[in-house]
Design an enzyme around this catalytic site. Sequence first.
Site, PDB file in Angstrom:
ATOM      1  CG  ASP A  79     -64.924 -64.970 -22.847  1.00  0.00           C
ATOM      2  OD1 ASP A  79     -63.768 -64.550 -22.621  1.00  0.00           O
ATOM      3  OD2 ASP A  79     -65.945 -64.325 -22.552  1.00  0.00           O
ATOM      4  CG  ASP A  81     -61.877 -62.622 -26.425  1.00  0.00           C
ATOM      5  OD1 ASP A  81     -62.966 -63.120 -26.780  1.00  0.00           O
ATOM      6  OD2 ASP A  81     -61.757 -61.902 -25.422  1.00  0.00           O
ATOM      7  CG  ASP A 162     -57.734 -53.357 -19.807  1.00  0.00           C
ATOM      8  OD1 ASP A 162     -57.038 -54.317 -20.197  1.00  0.00           O
ATOM      9  OD2 ASP A 162     -58.864 -53.506 -19.307  1.00  0.00           O
TER      10      ASP A 162
HETATM   11  P1  ATP Z   1     -62.726 -61.616 -18.196  1.00  0.00           P
HETATM   12  O1  ATP Z   1     -62.079 -62.802 -17.622  1.00  0.00           O
HETATM   13  O2  ATP Z   1     -63.499 -60.867 -17.208  1.00  0.00           O
HETATM   14  O3  ATP Z   1     -63.464 -61.861 -19.481  1.00  0.00           O
HETATM   15  P2  ATP Z   1     -60.936 -60.210 -19.927  1.00  0.00           P
HETATM   16  O4  ATP Z   1     -59.542 -59.700 -19.702  1.00  0.00           O
HETATM   17  O5  ATP Z   1     -61.115 -61.277 -20.951  1.00  0.00           O
HETATM   18  O6  ATP Z   1     -61.493 -60.647 -18.529  1.00  0.00           O
HETATM   19  P3  ATP Z   1     -62.805 -58.700 -21.459  1.00  0.00           P
HETATM   20  O7  ATP Z   1     -63.694 -57.605 -20.993  1.00  0.00           O
HETATM   21  O8  ATP Z   1     -63.398 -59.973 -21.929  1.00  0.00           O
HETATM   22  O9  ATP Z   1     -61.796 -58.958 -20.257  1.00  0.00           O
HETATM   23  O10 ATP Z   1     -61.896 -58.081 -22.594  1.00  0.00           O
HETATM   24  C1  ATP Z   1     -60.996 -58.859 -23.385  1.00  0.00           C
HETATM   25  C2  ATP Z   1     -59.697 -58.090 -23.593  1.00  0.00           C
HETATM   26  O11 ATP Z   1     -59.958 -56.877 -24.309  1.00  0.00           O
HETATM   27  C3  ATP Z   1     -59.011 -57.653 -22.308  1.00  0.00           C
HETATM   28  O12 ATP Z   1     -58.181 -58.662 -21.796  1.00  0.00           O
HETATM   29  C4  ATP Z   1     -58.235 -56.438 -22.761  1.00  0.00           C
HETATM   30  O13 ATP Z   1     -57.052 -56.815 -23.410  1.00  0.00           O
HETATM   31  C5  ATP Z   1     -59.147 -55.813 -23.802  1.00  0.00           C
HETATM   32  N1  ATP Z   1     -60.057 -54.794 -23.214  1.00  0.00           N
HETATM   33  C6  ATP Z   1     -61.320 -54.991 -22.786  1.00  0.00           C
HETATM   34  N2  ATP Z   1     -61.871 -53.860 -22.335  1.00  0.00           N
HETATM   35  C7  ATP Z   1     -60.932 -52.904 -22.477  1.00  0.00           C
HETATM   36  C8  ATP Z   1     -60.902 -51.514 -22.201  1.00  0.00           C
HETATM   37  N3  ATP Z   1     -61.941 -50.885 -21.654  1.00  0.00           N
HETATM   38  N4  ATP Z   1     -59.765 -50.839 -22.506  1.00  0.00           N
HETATM   39  C9  ATP Z   1     -58.704 -51.473 -23.067  1.00  0.00           C
HETATM   40  N5  ATP Z   1     -58.681 -52.772 -23.336  1.00  0.00           N
HETATM   41  C10 ATP Z   1     -59.772 -53.501 -23.061  1.00  0.00           C
HETATM   42 MG    MG Z   2     -62.975 -62.114 -21.622  1.00  0.00          MG
END
Ligand code: ATP
Ligand code: MG
Length: 460
Positions: A79, A81, A162
């Site tokens: 997705d 963001d 993170d």
């Molecule tokens: P995925 O491909 O699994 O969606 P993602 O990196 O997009 O991986 P998400 O959980 O969708 O992970 O979160 C989007 C963004 O928000 C992350 O890339 C990170 O920058 C931030 N984020 C999410 N969860 C946390 C957390 N627990 N602590 C700090 N930052 C976070």
């Molecule tokens: Mg994501």
Amino acid sequence: MTSSTEKLTNTATAPESLTAEYLPLGQKRIIPESEHQIPRQRLDDNAMKVVYRLHDAGYDSFLVGGCIRDLLLGEKPKDFDVATSAHPEEAVELFHRGRLIGRRFKLLHVRFGRELIEVATFRAGHDSEDNDDGEQGRQAASGLILRDNVYGTIEEDALRRDFTVNALYYCAKDYSIYDFANGYPDLQKKIIRMIGDPEQRFREDPVRMLRAARFAAKLGFEIDAETAKPIHQLSSLLARIAPARLFDESLKLLQSGYGAAAFRQMQRFDLFRYLFPLTHAQLDDSEWPTATLVQHVLKNTDRRLEQGKSVTPAFMFAALLWYPLYERYLQLLDDEDMPPLQALHEAANQVLSAQVKATAIPRRFSAPMREIWELQLRLPRYHGKRAEQLITHPRFRAAYDLILLRESSGEDLKGLGKWWTDYQQANDSQRHGMQRNSATDEQPQKRRRKRRKPITRSHD
Ligand code: ATP
Ligand code: MG
């Protein structure tokens, strides 16, 4: 894969200037399009519409997080963001399909048909999804962030994320990437590195330990040594995380196509026990083929996803919890002298009520789990007309798959899997014959009084 991603995933040919240089945290590095080479057509049209609408209204806005990481790796993002300087109330005005969600911190959701773009205002401080107790920016003695709704600059927004590779911003004005945390060089070196002090950041939000394991598995990256160091010691902090959140995380870990690798990473840091305590307790018990079953379930799930087949949490949870369930079932038969179906239902109650303390399983999954378990007792009794009825049961296929997995894990079910395989492939008259033959084989079920021996492992 495009040539740009080959370049990025191969450190040997990565540009010297970018891999060699680590800047102080918070200092901006701009990676021009000529360098990162993300093809513009890979950017999501709807996410770009949102970014441009915000720009036109005078706000800063970027694509951010996992989508940029995945695009740089040549992968398709799950997705997209958006991060912006606009406050949620300002941003929502710009979109008629926009909706504000969230109490703890507000997010804007902009819907385009089935696609949802999430728009978040730059924030300072750190994330913790877990608590909602009314105050702003409060921190518990343990270091856990209890509430955080403080808007901030883009630099602050980057540093509260993170891992460094998750903190890259794509600027739609000039197609460059902004990096405030050395995410770009870490991505080239395939490193998962916590932004800031790892121990402090894990204490703030222990789910980050699971996320480290997940991204290492998903991306095939190494977890940086400093980041990995405190995980083992802090792992028990996961016991405090809301079971609903851990359920979501367990699906992301185990049902996203890299479950076998995620399990290995979790085992390395002793994290699996916080998601599946009962299963974990049997892993080293040589009386049960649990460890083999877990491997097979996860590999199977990964393979199915690779082939574009569907997977369901109900099946995965039913399978991972099968031997803990069966152990209790046998105890209830022996100790309480219960009839088999009653013992199974009671064992299911016990196992589910223990499991939901770790990961809350919604009823839409726990109900089919019970059916899959019950069918494990019913599928061996295919005699007479029963097979015809069983095969039409909505959970038949899942129950049959679990039979096959149990057999492949070393359990001797006396050819049960093969019987059902043949039955499914047979035509009507063949089926008739199979049922007639089986009817003569039927033995009256004798209740065993003496203590049952658990299944002994007969696998590697
Ligand atoms: P995925 O491909 O699994 O969606 P993602 O990196 O997009 O991986 P998400 O959980 O969708 O992970 O979160 C989007 C963004 O928000 C992350 O890339 C990170 O920058 C931030 N984020 C999410 N969860 C946390 C957390 N627990 N602590 C700090 N930052 C976070
Ligand atoms: Mg994501």
